[in-house]
Design a protein around this motif. Structure first.
Motif, short mmCIF file in Angstrom:
data_model
loop_
_atom_site.label_atom_id
_atom_site.label_comp_id
_atom_site.label_asym_id
_atom_site.label_seq_id
_atom_site.Cartn_x
_atom_site.Cartn_y
_atom_site.Cartn_z
N GLU A 45 -33.68 -34.54 -1.02
CA GLU A 45 -32.91 -35.63 -0.42
C GLU A 45 -32.06 -35.10 0.75
O GLU A 45 -32.00 -35.71 1.82
N GLY A 46 -31.44 -33.96 0.54
CA GLY A 46 -30.59 -33.37 1.59
C GLY A 46 -31.36 -33.05 2.85
O GLY A 46 -30.90 -33.33 3.96
N ALA A 73 -32.78 -34.36 8.41
CA ALA A 73 -33.77 -34.66 9.46
C ALA A 73 -33.40 -35.97 10.17
O ALA A 73 -33.46 -36.07 11.40
N TRP A 74 -33.00 -36.96 9.39
CA TRP A 74 -32.62 -38.24 10.00
C TRP A 74 -31.30 -38.14 10.76
O TRP A 74 -31.09 -38.88 11.72
N ALA A 75 -30.43 -37.23 10.35
CA ALA A 75 -29.19 -37.03 11.13
C ALA A 75 -29.55 -36.50 12.51
O ALA A 75 -28.92 -36.86 13.51
N MET A 107 -42.55 -28.60 8.06
CA MET A 107 -41.20 -28.11 7.71
C MET A 107 -41.09 -27.91 6.20
O MET A 107 -41.54 -28.74 5.42
N ASP A 108 -40.44 -26.81 5.77
CA ASP A 108 -40.20 -26.57 4.34
C ASP A 108 -39.07 -27.46 3.85
O ASP A 108 -38.21 -27.88 4.63
N ALA A 109 -39.06 -27.69 2.52
CA ALA A 109 -38.03 -28.55 1.94
C ALA A 109 -36.73 -27.80 1.64
O ALA A 109 -35.71 -28.43 1.38
N ASP A 110 -36.76 -26.48 1.67
CA ASP A 110 -35.66 -25.70 1.06
C ASP A 110 -34.56 -25.26 2.01
O ASP A 110 -33.80 -24.34 1.70
#
Ligand SMILES: Nc1nc2c(ncn2[C@@H]2O[C@H](COP(=O)(O)OP(=O)(O)OP(=O)(O)O)[C@@H](O)[C@H]2O)c(=O)[nH]1
Ligand SMILES: [Mg+2]
Length: 243
Positions: free
Chosen positions: A23-24, A29-31, A97-100
């Motif tokens: 979620e973060g 990404a949207w920020a 892009m990685d999630a971490d």
């Protein structure tokens, strides 16, 4: 779709047990790019990663998508499935892009913008301005040596061949022919770049700072490293047979 330049952009994020990060990273990404489309390719994570996406989708169905696969099938095939999904829907810029949080979503706009000057933009730790943060000596050695080993054998001038924060035009992926890619682990990143190089694509490097994963467990294994070491040679010999 995305507000950056002429591209209809989507970021593809493969996940396996990333409930603590997903979620973060999407919100970050949207920020950076409020209208950016996001596709998560989840391999039946046991920690509820996909449930988080479904909840977020009810808030943002227009820009968040989920591809659920039956089990852990590897990073390479996750990206191929995600890319094919996005190519079918006519996106023109596709970002890995990685999630971490190893990759900083703030770089997304400049990676995508740089596709105006190239077919492939490689997020690179090993050009001026790029670096790795919080990596121990061995991790740095494996990554550096891996890129050097691969570029020497493959005859490429790219400094960072193993990284996974890259932007691709749809045309470059069409030229490569995704259904012929065979690597699964790290070597997937090398193979994709090598195949783009062989296909005559223009590859450029864009400096990035790579940070150690924030939360969750590492999936890095000696099997993945070993696959990469061997795979580079088979890539080299395959291209000899073609030429
Ligand atoms: N769908 C899918 N995603 C995966 C798989 N393996 C890894 N990933 C995801 O791919 C991204 C990169 O994997 P990581 O585990 O971070 O790999 P790494 O950065 O080399 O190693 P660590 O950060 O130390 O774990 C992350 O978002 C993972 O959740 C897989 O088999 N399937
Ligand atoms: Mg990672």
């Amino acid at each position: 779709m995305s507000e950056t330049s002429k591209f209809q952009a989507i970021v593809v994020i493969p996940t396996y047990n990333e409930a603590m990060n997903i979620e973060g990273i999407i919100r970050a990404a949207w920020a950076a790019m409020p209208k950016l489309h996001v596709l998560v390719v989840d391999d039946n994570s046991k920690d509820g990663t996909a449930d988080i996406i479904r909840r977020m989708q009810s808030e943002h169905p227009e820009k968040l998508f989920l591809l659920s696969r039956a089990g852990k099938l590897g990073l390479g095939t996750a990206y191929i499935a995600g890319f094919n999904w996005a190519l079918e829907r006519k996106y023109s810029a596709l970002v890995e892009m990685d999630a971490d949080f190893s990759h900083d979503p703030k770089e997304l706009p400049s990676l995508i913008r740089s596709l105006q000057d190239a077919d492939v933009v490689i997020g690179s730790r090993y050009v001026v301005g790029g670096s790795t943060e919080n990596w121990n000596f061995f991790r740095k050695l494996i990554s550096r040596a891996g890129s050097f080993y691969a570029r020497s054998i493959l005859g490429m001038t790219i400094n960072d061949l193993t990284g996974g924060f890259n932007a691709w035009t749809a045309e470059s992926l069409h030229k490569i022919g995704l259904n012929t890619i065979r690597s699964e682990g790290y070597s997937f990143q090398i193979e994709l770049k090598y195949r783009a190089f062989l296909a005559g694509c223009k590859l450029i490097e864009h400096p990035i700072v790579f940070s150690e994963r924030r939360e969750g467990q590492s999936k890095m294994s000696s099997k993945i490293v070993f696959e990469a070491l061997l795979r580079v040679w088979s890539l080299r010999f395959q291209s000899n047979r073609k030429s």
